[in-house]
Motif scaffolding. Structure first.
Motif, PDB file in Angstrom:
ATOM      1  N   GLY A 148       0.822  -1.205   0.000  1.00  0.00           N
ATOM      2  CA  GLY A 148       0.000   0.000   0.000  1.00  0.00           C
ATOM      3  C   GLY A 148       0.846   1.241   0.000  1.00  0.00           C
ATOM      4  O   GLY A 148       2.051   1.186  -0.299  1.00  0.00           O
ATOM      5  N   VAL A 149       0.206   2.357   0.319  1.00  0.00           N
ATOM      6  CA  VAL A 149       0.882   3.653   0.382  1.00  0.00           C
ATOM      7  C   VAL A 149       1.006   4.058   1.843  1.00  0.00           C
ATOM      8  O   VAL A 149       0.022   4.004   2.589  1.00  0.00           O
ATOM      9  CB  VAL A 149       0.101   4.718  -0.406  1.00  0.00           C
ATOM     10  N   VAL A 150       2.196   4.467   2.227  1.00  0.00           N
ATOM     11  CA  VAL A 150       2.452   4.856   3.613  1.00  0.00           C
ATOM     12  C   VAL A 150       3.399   6.041   3.616  1.00  0.00           C
ATOM     13  O   VAL A 150       4.224   6.184   2.691  1.00  0.00           O
ATOM     14  CB  VAL A 150       3.021   3.666   4.410  1.00  0.00           C
ATOM     15  N   GLN A 151       3.292   6.872   4.616  1.00  0.00           N
ATOM     16  CA  GLN A 151       4.210   7.996   4.735  1.00  0.00           C
ATOM     17  C   GLN A 151       5.552   7.531   5.280  1.00  0.00           C
ATOM     18  O   GLN A 151       5.641   6.513   5.987  1.00  0.00           O
ATOM     19  CB  GLN A 151       3.615   9.054   5.661  1.00  0.00           C
ATOM     20  N   ALA A 152       6.577   8.267   4.960  1.00  0.00           N
ATOM     21  CA  ALA A 152       7.912   7.976   5.485  1.00  0.00           C
ATOM     22  C   ALA A 152       7.867   7.911   7.009  1.00  0.00           C
ATOM     23  O   ALA A 152       7.215   8.732   7.652  1.00  0.00           O
ATOM     24  CB  ALA A 152       8.907   9.030   5.026  1.00  0.00           C
ATOM     25  N   GLY A 153       8.538   6.909   7.553  1.00  0.00           N
ATOM     26  CA  GLY A 153       8.523   6.677   8.991  1.00  0.00           C
ATOM     27  C   GLY A 153       7.455   5.710   9.439  1.00  0.00           C
ATOM     28  O   GLY A 153       7.461   5.262  10.599  1.00  0.00           O
ATOM     29  N   GLY A 154       6.542   5.385   8.549  1.00  0.00           N
ATOM     30  CA  GLY A 154       5.452   4.483   8.878  1.00  0.00           C
ATOM     31  C   GLY A 154       5.850   3.025   8.765  1.00  0.00           C
ATOM     32  O   GLY A 154       7.010   2.684   8.522  1.00  0.00           O
ATOM     33  N   SER A 155       4.847   2.157   8.940  1.00  0.00           N
ATOM     34  CA  SER A 155       5.073   0.719   8.940  1.00  0.00           C
ATOM     35  C   SER A 155       4.067   0.017   8.037  1.00  0.00           C
ATOM     36  O   SER A 155       2.950   0.494   7.836  1.00  0.00           O
ATOM     37  CB  SER A 155       4.941   0.152  10.360  1.00  0.00           C
ATOM     38  N   LEU A 156       4.483  -1.113   7.522  1.00  0.00           N
ATOM     39  CA  LEU A 156       3.608  -2.018   6.777  1.00  0.00           C
ATOM     40  C   LEU A 156       4.026  -3.436   7.106  1.00  0.00           C
ATOM     41  O   LEU A 156       5.201  -3.704   7.413  1.00  0.00           O
ATOM     42  CB  LEU A 156       3.718  -1.807   5.266  1.00  0.00           C
ATOM     43  N   ARG A 157       3.069  -4.348   7.009  1.00  0.00           N
ATOM     44  CA  ARG A 157       3.369  -5.764   7.175  1.00  0.00           C
ATOM     45  C   ARG A 157       2.905  -6.501   5.933  1.00  0.00           C
ATOM     46  O   ARG A 157       1.716  -6.525   5.615  1.00  0.00           O
ATOM     47  CB  ARG A 157       2.658  -6.333   8.396  1.00  0.00           C
ATOM     48  N   LEU A 158       3.862  -7.083   5.236  1.00  0.00           N
ATOM     49  CA  LEU A 158       3.548  -7.883   4.065  1.00  0.00           C
ATOM     50  C   LEU A 158       3.337  -9.334   4.485  1.00  0.00           C
ATOM     51  O   LEU A 158       4.023  -9.833   5.383  1.00  0.00           O
ATOM     52  CB  LEU A 158       4.669  -7.802   3.038  1.00  0.00           C
ATOM     53  N   SER A 159       2.411  -9.970   3.805  1.00  0.00           N
ATOM     54  CA  SER A 159       2.146 -11.386   4.047  1.00  0.00           C
ATOM     55  C   SER A 159       2.302 -12.163   2.754  1.00  0.00           C
ATOM     56  O   SER A 159       2.020 -11.639   1.673  1.00  0.00           O
ATOM     57  CB  SER A 159       0.726 -11.586   4.594  1.00  0.00           C
ATOM     58  N   CYS A 160       2.730 -13.395   2.883  1.00  0.00           N
ATOM     59  CA  CYS A 160       2.862 -14.283   1.727  1.00  0.00           C
ATOM     60  C   CYS A 160       2.197 -15.596   2.095  1.00  0.00           C
ATOM     61  O   CYS A 160       2.623 -16.269   3.043  1.00  0.00           O
ATOM     62  CB  CYS A 160       4.327 -14.492   1.394  1.00  0.00           C
ATOM     63  N   ALA A 161       1.157 -15.935   1.366  1.00  0.00           N
ATOM     64  CA  ALA A 161       0.438 -17.183   1.588  1.00  0.00           C
ATOM     65  C   ALA A 161       0.910 -18.220   0.582  1.00  0.00           C
ATOM     66  O   ALA A 161       0.880 -17.965  -0.634  1.00  0.00           O
ATOM     67  CB  ALA A 161      -1.060 -16.964   1.457  1.00  0.00           C
ATOM     68  N   ALA A 162       1.340 -19.346   1.087  1.00  0.00           N
ATOM     69  CA  ALA A 162       1.824 -20.415   0.216  1.00  0.00           C
ATOM     70  C   ALA A 162       0.778 -21.515   0.113  1.00  0.00           C
ATOM     71  O   ALA A 162       0.072 -21.810   1.073  1.00  0.00           O
ATOM     72  CB  ALA A 162       3.129 -20.979   0.750  1.00  0.00           C
ATOM     73  N   SER A 163       0.691 -22.097  -1.043  1.00  0.00           N
ATOM     74  CA  SER A 163      -0.193 -23.241  -1.229  1.00  0.00           C
ATOM     75  C   SER A 163       0.561 -24.309  -2.009  1.00  0.00           C
ATOM     76  O   SER A 163       1.608 -24.056  -2.594  1.00  0.00           O
ATOM     77  CB  SER A 163      -1.464 -22.839  -1.969  1.00  0.00           C
ATOM     78  N   GLY A 164       0.015 -25.489  -1.983  1.00  0.00           N
ATOM     79  CA  GLY A 164       0.712 -26.598  -2.624  1.00  0.00           C
ATOM     80  C   GLY A 164       1.488 -27.357  -1.569  1.00  0.00           C
ATOM     81  O   GLY A 164       0.973 -27.682  -0.515  1.00  0.00           O
ATOM     82  N   ARG A 165       2.742 -27.588  -1.819  1.00  0.00           N
ATOM     83  CA  ARG A 165       3.557 -28.340  -0.882  1.00  0.00           C
ATOM     84  C   ARG A 165       3.759 -27.582   0.419  1.00  0.00           C
ATOM     85  O   ARG A 165       3.679 -26.357   0.456  1.00  0.00           O
ATOM     86  CB  ARG A 165       4.941 -28.630  -1.487  1.00  0.00           C
ATOM     87  N   THR A 166       4.077 -28.304   1.467  1.00  0.00           N
ATOM     88  CA  THR A 166       4.456 -27.659   2.713  1.00  0.00           C
ATOM     89  C   THR A 166       5.723 -26.839   2.492  1.00  0.00           C
ATOM     90  O   THR A 166       6.585 -27.210   1.698  1.00  0.00           O
ATOM     91  CB  THR A 166       4.705 -28.698   3.812  1.00  0.00           C
TER      92      THR A 166
END
Length: 120
Positions: free
Chosen positions: A10-28
Motif C-alpha cells: 500500500g501507500v504509507v508515509q515515510a517513517g510508517g510501517s507495513l506488514r507484508l504477508s505471503c500465503a503459500a499453497s501446494g507443498r508444505t
C-alpha cells in the motif's frame, strides 16, 4: 509445486510501517527457504530478507534493524514487518521460495508481487 500470493502492500508515509504477508499453497513450506525480493522502478531486483527452514534470518544492509522476516509453517505463511519506512523502500515486493540456501538465494518460486509506496 509451491504457489505464492503476497498481500499487505500500500501507500504509507515515510517513517510508517507495513506488514507484508505471503500465503503459500501446494507443498508444505517447512523445508523451503523463504524470502522477499523487491524491484524499484528502473532498477534490478534486490534481495531484501530471507529465512531458512530452521529460522535463520538474513537481511540486506539497507533494511537491517528496520525490517523483520518471520514464518509460520503450520499456516504456510511468511511475513515481512517493515518499520521506519523510507521513500527508497518504494518498490514491488515479491515473495520467493527455494529448496536450496537462504542466502544467497536462488528462488525457484515467485509470487506476483505487491506494491509498496512510501511518500516523503
Amino acid at each position: 509445486q509451491v504457489q505464492l500470493v503476497e498481500s499487505g502492500g500500500g501507500v504509507v508515509q515515510a517513517g510508517g510501517s507495513l506488514r507484508l504477508s505471503c500465503a503459500a499453497s501446494g507443498r508444505t513450506i517447512s523445508t523451503y527457504a523463504m524470502g522477499w525480493v523487491r524491484q524499484a522502478p528502473g532498477k534490478g531486483r534486490e534481495f531484501v530478507a530471507s529465512i531458512s527452514w530452521n529460522g535463520s534470518t538474513y537481511y540486506t544492509s539497507s533494511v537491517k534493524g528496520r525490517f523483520a522476516i518471520s514464518r509460520d509453517n503450520a499456516k504456510k505463511m511468511v511475513y515481512l514487518q517493515m518499520n521506519s519506512l523510507k521513500p527508497e523502500d518504494t518498490a514491488v515486493y515479491y515473495c520467493a521460495a527455494t529448496y536450496s540456501s537462504a542466502w544467497p538465494m536462488t528462488p525457484g518460486y515467485w509470487g506476483q508481487g505487491t506494491q509498496v509506496t512510501v511518500s516523503s
